[in-house]
Write an enzyme that holds these catalytic residues in place. Structure first.
Site, mmCIF file in Angstrom:
data_model
loop_
_atom_site.group_PDB
_atom_site.id
_atom_site.type_symbol
_atom_site.label_atom_id
_atom_site.label_comp_id
_atom_site.label_asym_id
_atom_site.label_seq_id
_atom_site.Cartn_x
_atom_site.Cartn_y
_atom_site.Cartn_z
ATOM 1 C CG ASP A 45 -4.007 0.534 1.538
ATOM 2 O OD1 ASP A 45 -3.752 0.375 0.328
ATOM 3 O OD2 ASP A 45 -5.116 0.952 1.954
ATOM 4 C CB SER A 46 -1.165 -3.217 -2.031
ATOM 5 O OG SER A 46 -0.086 -2.347 -2.263
ATOM 6 C CG ASP A 84 -1.967 3.794 0.654
ATOM 7 O OD1 ASP A 84 -2.617 4.846 0.497
ATOM 8 O OD2 ASP A 84 -2.036 2.824 -0.114
ATOM 9 C CE LYS A 114 -2.276 5.347 -2.677
ATOM 10 N NZ LYS A 114 -3.572 4.727 -2.263
ATOM 11 C CD GLU A 116 -8.358 3.498 -0.761
ATOM 12 O OE1 GLU A 116 -9.559 3.219 -0.551
ATOM 13 O OE2 GLU A 116 -7.480 2.622 -0.897
ATOM 14 C CD GLU A 183 -6.838 0.633 -7.514
ATOM 15 O OE1 GLU A 183 -6.403 1.350 -6.584
ATOM 16 O OE2 GLU A 183 -6.851 -0.608 -7.461
HETATM 17 O O1 KIV Z 1 -1.978 0.227 -2.019
HETATM 18 C C1 KIV Z 1 -1.595 0.330 -3.190
HETATM 19 O O2 KIV Z 1 -0.720 -0.405 -3.666
HETATM 20 C C2 KIV Z 1 -2.224 1.344 -4.015
HETATM 21 C C3 KIV Z 1 -1.876 1.360 -5.473
HETATM 22 C C4 KIV Z 1 -2.543 0.241 -6.159
HETATM 23 C C5 KIV Z 1 -2.196 2.657 -6.096
HETATM 24 O O3 KIV Z 1 -2.995 2.118 -3.544
#
Ligand code: KIV
Length: 257
Positions: A45-46, A84, A114, A116, A183
């Site tokens: 989600d980055s 994510d 994924k 959190e 992280e």
């Molecule tokens: O969103 C992302 O890029 C991440 C990584 C930094 C693990 O969650």
């Protein structure tokens, strides 16, 4: 070419050799990463920052995530693609979790999702796994909690915080996740968790004692104008290289007549 499965990723822990994973958000970069035999590509989600220009990971929507997940899934032939789950696509209810994770798998083409959190998402992870959706956990610094954490800071520095992160990582494993991202936690804590868990740990900003590492693609190639975070391993400044090419092209056209 056989695509990596979650079992292949789990087996990487047994090999004892650290493994590299990366994020990707578009077709071309995913092809490059995939052809380098990177076993797992995270559509993080980055993307909220790298693809859409938001300040944090909080604003990205399911629709915006789905677009980038689809592009990466079309490119990746050997890597396991993990999508994510964006903020509020799972925190709201178990029903939302199943629906949104299902969409990322069914319409996005990802092989896993994924999310959190630790103890507070145990039920969410358990339910997804029960319904056949593999989950990668993410504990320590959880960027979707940016406001609650008062910014991006190393987590787990006090014994109490460290114990909470260990409990979170164990909860993620017990819920059935096939791996967990650690992280921005102290190296010694990451080492302890890596030793305690039977699933692979994938570190970012957490030292070299995790089973694997993950980095943001834009950070390792220096593609963003903004400075990469301290923990990023930056190998080049592609931003300025592209800028030079664009400037060169402009000048060539302007001088061509
Ligand atoms: O969103 C992302 O890029 C991440 C990584 C930094 C693990 O969650």
């Amino acid at each position: 070419m056989k695509r990596k499965t979650i079992q292949d990723i789990k087996n990487l822990k047994k090999s004892k050799l650290p493994f590299a994973t990366l994020t990707a958000y578009d077709f071309n970069s995913a092809q490059i990463i995939d052809s380098a035999d990177i076993p797992l590509i995270l559509v993080g989600d980055s993307a909220s920052m790298t693809m859409y220009g938001y300040d944090t990971t909080i604003p990205i929507s399911m629709e915006e995530m789905l677009l980038v997940v689809r592009a990466v899934s079309r490119a990746a032939k050997q890597a396991l693609v993990v999508a994510d789950m964006p903020f509020l696509s799972y925190q709201t209810s178990i029903e939302d979790t199943i629906k949104n994770a299902g969409t990322l798998i069914k319409n996005g083409g990802a092989g896993a999702v994924k999310l959190e959190g630790g103890l507070q998402v145990k039920k969410h992870i358990q339910t997804l796994v029960d319904y056949g959706i593999p989950v990668l956990g993410h504990v320590g610094l959880t960027p979707q909690s940016y406001h609650q954490l008062s910014g991006y800071k190393i987590q787990g520095k006090t014994p109490e915080e460290a114990q909470k992160i260990i409990s979170d990582a164990r909860a993620v494993e017990n819920a059935g996740a096939f791996g967990v991202v650690l992280e921005c936690i102290p190296e010694i804590l990451a080492k302890e968790i890596t030793q305690q868990l039977t699933i692979p740990t994938i570190g970012i900003g957490s030292g070299n004692n995790c089973d694997g590492q993950i980095q943001v693609f834009h950070d390792i190639i220096g593609l963003s104008r903004e400075k990469a975070p301290k923990h990023a391993q930056t190998y080049d400044n592609i931003y300025s290289k592209i800028q030079n090419i664009v400037t060169q092209y402009k000048s060539d056209v302007e001088n061509s007549s």
